[in-house]
Design a protein around this motif. Structure first.
Motif, mmCIF file in Angstrom:
data_model
loop_
_atom_site.group_PDB
_atom_site.id
_atom_site.type_symbol
_atom_site.label_atom_id
_atom_site.label_comp_id
_atom_site.label_asym_id
_atom_site.label_seq_id
_atom_site.Cartn_x
_atom_site.Cartn_y
_atom_site.Cartn_z
ATOM 1 N N ALA A 20 -13.912 42.907 12.163
ATOM 2 C CA ALA A 20 -13.286 43.288 10.914
ATOM 3 C C ALA A 20 -13.282 44.121 9.548
ATOM 4 O O ALA A 20 -12.618 44.357 9.489
ATOM 5 C CB ALA A 20 -12.969 41.979 10.472
ATOM 6 N N ALA A 21 -14.606 44.585 9.250
ATOM 7 C CA ALA A 21 -15.153 45.325 8.754
ATOM 8 C C ALA A 21 -14.882 46.697 8.361
ATOM 9 O O ALA A 21 -14.313 47.539 8.404
ATOM 10 C CB ALA A 21 -16.283 45.958 8.659
ATOM 11 N N SER A 22 -14.322 47.084 10.324
ATOM 12 C CA SER A 22 -13.948 49.054 11.098
ATOM 13 C C SER A 22 -12.723 48.543 10.897
ATOM 14 O O SER A 22 -11.899 49.719 10.640
ATOM 15 C CB SER A 22 -14.409 48.515 12.991
ATOM 16 N N LYS A 23 -11.883 47.308 10.790
ATOM 17 C CA LYS A 23 -10.726 47.803 11.231
ATOM 18 C C LYS A 23 -9.604 47.504 9.361
ATOM 19 O O LYS A 23 -8.806 48.254 8.931
ATOM 20 C CB LYS A 23 -10.102 46.017 11.345
ATOM 21 N N GLY A 51 -7.860 52.617 -2.594
ATOM 22 C CA GLY A 51 -8.623 52.221 -1.523
ATOM 23 C C GLY A 51 -8.547 50.270 -1.364
ATOM 24 O O GLY A 51 -8.842 49.679 -2.960
ATOM 25 N N TYR A 52 -9.531 50.090 -0.377
ATOM 26 C CA TYR A 52 -9.950 49.032 -0.281
ATOM 27 C C TYR A 52 -11.796 48.390 -0.391
ATOM 28 O O TYR A 52 -11.767 49.801 1.778
ATOM 29 C CB TYR A 52 -9.195 48.388 1.258
ATOM 30 N N SER A 57 -12.613 40.749 -0.501
ATOM 31 C CA SER A 57 -12.790 39.043 -0.069
ATOM 32 C C SER A 57 -11.622 39.025 1.030
ATOM 33 O O SER A 57 -10.898 39.106 0.974
ATOM 34 C CB SER A 57 -13.007 38.075 -1.102
ATOM 35 N N GLN A 58 -11.761 37.676 1.606
ATOM 36 C CA GLN A 58 -10.441 37.010 2.305
ATOM 37 C C GLN A 58 -9.536 36.745 1.553
ATOM 38 O O GLN A 58 -8.457 37.333 1.914
ATOM 39 C CB GLN A 58 -10.983 35.731 3.119
ATOM 40 N N LYS A 62 -5.862 38.363 2.271
ATOM 41 C CA LYS A 62 -4.782 37.765 2.342
ATOM 42 C C LYS A 62 -3.410 38.548 1.343
ATOM 43 O O LYS A 62 -2.433 37.786 1.817
ATOM 44 C CB LYS A 62 -4.766 36.297 2.400
ATOM 45 N N THR A 63 -3.517 38.482 0.294
ATOM 46 C CA THR A 63 -2.757 39.124 -0.964
ATOM 47 C C THR A 63 -2.939 40.515 -1.096
ATOM 48 O O THR A 63 -1.396 40.901 -1.574
ATOM 49 C CB THR A 63 -3.337 38.630 -2.440
#
Length: 126
Positions: A20-23, A51-52, A57-58, A62-63
């Motif tokens: 998920a980190a790559s995505k 940026g992200y 965090s999860q 989600k938000t």
């Protein structure tokens, strides 16, 4: 579409072993391109984008809403799909998914260019 929705939808549509980190990194790179090459070149209310972070965090995933609105948000799925195909060495599938991504990105950019005034630049005479 949120970050978590994009990752969940691509994992459902195209089962893969990519972390998920790559995505998240790929989505961030695409939104930087949108921010720099599309949003900042036009007048209007440009959202703040920093940026992200990889340690997001999860709950933040989600938000946090990605920059391109529906119906142009399908480009995020095509982007992730093309990166996954590239990582897996599936050249034929990469070419197809990358072509789909480019068409979706171009449709978004063209819509934005039609509906937002470009920044005015001062004319300089030398």
């Amino acid at each position: 579409m949120t970050i978590q929705e994009a990752i969940a939808r691509i994992d459902e549509q195209k089962p893969n072993t990519v972390p998920a980190a790559s995505k998240l990194r790929w989505l961030g790179e695409l939104d930087w391109e949108i921010y720099r090459d599309v949003l900042l070149t036009h007048e209007g209310n440009v959202p703040e984008f920093t940026g992200y972070p990889q340690d997001m965090s999860q709950e933040d995933r989600k938000t946090t809403v990605l920059l391109a609105p529906a119906p142009y948000d399908s480009m995020y799925l095509y982007c992730l799909e093309s990166h996954i195909d590239y990582e897996n060495g599936e050249t034929g599938r990469f070419n197809n998914s990358n072509a789909m991504f480019q068409a979706a990105f171009d449709a978004y950019r063209n819509w934005y260019n039609r509906t937002h005034r470009p920044l005015a630049r001062a004319v300089r005479f030398y």
